[in-house]
Design a protein around this motif. Structure first.
Motif, short mmCIF file in Angstrom:
data_model
loop_
_atom_site.label_atom_id
_atom_site.label_comp_id
_atom_site.label_asym_id
_atom_site.label_seq_id
_atom_site.Cartn_x
_atom_site.Cartn_y
_atom_site.Cartn_z
N LEU A 13 0.81 -1.31 -0.29
CA LEU A 13 0.06 -0.05 0.02
C LEU A 13 0.87 1.24 -0.06
O LEU A 13 1.72 1.28 0.94
CB LEU A 13 -0.76 0.06 1.20
CG LEU A 13 -1.91 -1.04 1.42
CD1 LEU A 13 -1.37 -2.21 2.28
CD2 LEU A 13 -3.16 -0.61 1.89
N SER B 31 -0.02 5.70 7.05
CA SER B 31 -0.17 4.46 6.34
C SER B 31 -0.02 3.18 7.03
O SER B 31 -1.14 2.40 6.77
CB SER B 31 1.19 4.32 5.40
OG SER B 31 2.62 4.54 6.31
N THR B 32 0.60 3.07 8.02
CA THR B 32 0.59 2.03 9.03
C THR B 32 -0.80 1.85 9.77
O THR B 32 -1.13 0.70 10.20
CB THR B 32 1.70 1.68 9.99
OG1 THR B 32 1.96 0.79 10.65
CG2 THR B 32 1.78 3.06 10.84
N THR C 274 -3.24 0.44 7.34
CA THR C 274 -3.17 -0.73 7.05
C THR C 274 -3.72 -1.66 8.00
O THR C 274 -4.11 -2.70 7.88
CB THR C 274 -1.79 -1.13 6.73
OG1 THR C 274 -1.08 -0.26 5.77
CG2 THR C 274 -1.46 -2.49 6.33
N SER C 275 -3.51 -1.32 9.59
CA SER C 275 -4.09 -1.84 10.45
C SER C 275 -5.51 -1.82 10.50
O SER C 275 -6.19 -2.90 10.71
CB SER C 275 -3.59 -1.46 11.72
OG SER C 275 -4.05 -1.90 12.97
N VAL D 59 4.57 -0.84 2.73
CA VAL D 59 3.57 0.09 3.39
C VAL D 59 4.05 1.40 3.81
O VAL D 59 4.80 1.52 4.69
CB VAL D 59 2.92 -0.47 4.56
CG1 VAL D 59 1.79 0.29 5.26
CG2 VAL D 59 2.36 -1.99 4.09
N LEU E 11 -4.89 -5.74 7.18
CA LEU E 11 -4.28 -6.18 6.04
C LEU E 11 -2.63 -6.49 6.58
O LEU E 11 -2.37 -5.86 7.52
CB LEU E 11 -4.05 -5.22 4.70
CG LEU E 11 -5.33 -4.87 4.09
CD1 LEU E 11 -5.00 -3.71 3.02
CD2 LEU E 11 -5.66 -6.12 3.38
N SER E 12 -2.08 -7.44 6.16
CA SER E 12 -0.66 -7.70 6.49
C SER E 12 0.12 -7.85 4.96
O SER E 12 -0.42 -8.76 4.22
CB SER E 12 -0.42 -9.25 7.22
OG SER E 12 -1.06 -10.07 6.53
N CYS E 13 1.16 -7.13 4.89
CA CYS E 13 1.91 -6.96 3.76
C CYS E 13 3.38 -7.53 3.74
O CYS E 13 4.14 -7.20 4.66
CB CYS E 13 1.74 -5.61 3.36
SG CYS E 13 0.11 -5.21 3.05
#
Length: 397
Positions: free
Chosen positions: A55, A70-71, A74-75, A85, A79-81
């Motif tokens: 992302l 951003s983090t 994502t949380s 990120v 999502l886990s990437c």
């Protein structure tokens, strides 16, 4: 290590005044808005969330309360990437850099699916506060900022020089704004959709001579999510998609207005970046069917069409008056409505440009559809087009 990249989904919220004043009893929260768009764009694309491995966000404005966005986002999305990120920032180029960086994650094999996304909230921030931040962000602290030399001032100088060099008139500049408003009237995401004529533009209040209120962009809020994937994934989905065929970029080593003698209306960076993109895609300017140009002011659209080779040098204003850059014309430009009417949430404008080209090249643009469009070109910039990033997108069945 290099994979072909596709755009398989794109969604944006209507551009307008969305940001809540600090004292409002109910607050519009950026991450909630963006989460809805991500769910919609990813659902439209047909991929599962487990496939998303990167992302890349346009960095939100300083007014956004949630930092390290951003983090956090994502949380919030669960999502886990394995891929990046991160947030990127490059003033007017920010959204384009987000697309570029997300595409790089796919090209390098770090992600099968990546998102380029962001949210821009600023309209409830007082104009004086926003302008002071803008001057510090875009200006030179030794000269531009103390002198109050605003971005619109750069473009006004361009307009004055263009009128001197080519005999252009304010009415010809106004024709760009009127054309863009006609396009915006057909775009449900556009900030301004009401009727507009040449007289309206000429009679609107002056901002920096010769540019008036309707020659320049409004302040805008928005949010966008673009879903990118390796082309193998796009083919497997069995749906129309858009391939990223080529790119070009160039930074001429100038910050805003050059302190060295130069041709200030040549927009050399846009010309150089576009030639790199044409060479990369093995095409010419004549092959482009539709273009979404980062052009905050009417004069900028004129100068960029010339720099890209979509109109002859000195002929950009006349091309707009003649209808060549309108829907149904030789090369439609800014079918979304452009910065003046679609709106200009600056850090997201390139993402909105990508969204418009995705809709054009997958036949989703409705009444503003460019017939048989195969190749679309989008641009973004730094400063007075002292740096430019160009992407060429291609329709794929």
């Amino acid at each position: 290590m290099t994979k072909s990249v596709a755009i398989i989904g794109a969604r944006g919220m209507p551009v307008g005044k969305i940001q809540s004043p600090p004292d409002a009893p109910f607050q519009i929260v950026e991450h909630e808005i963006l989460a809805q768009l991500v769910a919609s764009a990813v659902g439209e694309s047909g991929v599962g969330k487990e496939m998303i491995d990167a992302l890349v966000f346009s960095e939100p404005h300083v007014y956004t309360r949630q930092k390290y966005f951003s983090t956090f986002m994502t949380s919030y999305l669960g999502l886990s990437c394995h891929g990046a990120v991160m947030e990127v920032l490059g003033n007017g180029m920010t959204g384009g850099l987000a697309i570029d960086r997300a595409a790089d994650e796919i090209r390098l094999g770090r992600a099968r699916v990546a998102l380029a996304l962001g949210v821009n909230m600023e309209t409830a921030t007082p104009a004086t506060v926003h302008m002071n931040i803008t001057l510090r962000a875009t200006g030179d602290v030794d000269f531009h900022s103390p002198a109050g030399f605003t971005p619109i001032s750069w473009y006004a100088m361009d307009a004055t020089r263009y009128m001197h060099e080519y005999g252009a008139t304010r009415a010809e500049f106004a024709a760009v704004a009127v054309k863009n408003r006609r396009h915006a009237a057909m775009n449900p995401l556009a900030q301004f959709r009401g009727p507009l004529n040449i007289e309206d533009v000429l009679a609107s209040r002056p901002i920096v001579d010769p540019l008036t209120l309707l020659d320049v962009p409004p302040r805008s809020d928005g949010a966008v999510c673009i879903v990118l994937a390796c082309e193998e994934v796009a083919r497997e989905l069995g749906r129309p998609y858009v391939r990223m065929r080529a790119r070009g970029s160039y930074h001429e080593g100038v910050h805003q207005v050059s302190d060295r003698p130069n041709d200030m209306i040549a927009f050399n960076a846009a010309a150089t970046a576009s030639q790199s993109a044409y060479a990369d895609g093995k095409i010419s300017a004549a092959d482009v069917n539709v273009s979404e140009i980062y052009a905050p002011c009417t004069i900028v659209e004129i100068l960029v069409t010339e720099a890209l080779g979509l109109a002859p040098r000195g002929g950009g204003a006349r091309a707009a008056v003649a209808g060549e850059t309108a829907l149904g014309g030789r090369i439609p430009v800014n079918t979304s409505g452009g910065c003046q009417s679609r709106g200009h949430p600056a850090r997201l404008t390139p993402l909105y440009n990508a969204l418009e080209l995705f809709e054009q090249l997958t036949d989703r643009a409705g009444d503003r559809q460019v017939k048989n469009a195969e190749l679309g070109l989008m641009t973004c910039e730094l400063g007075n087009y002292n740096a430019a990033l160009v992407h060429i997108l291609e329709r794929m069945s």
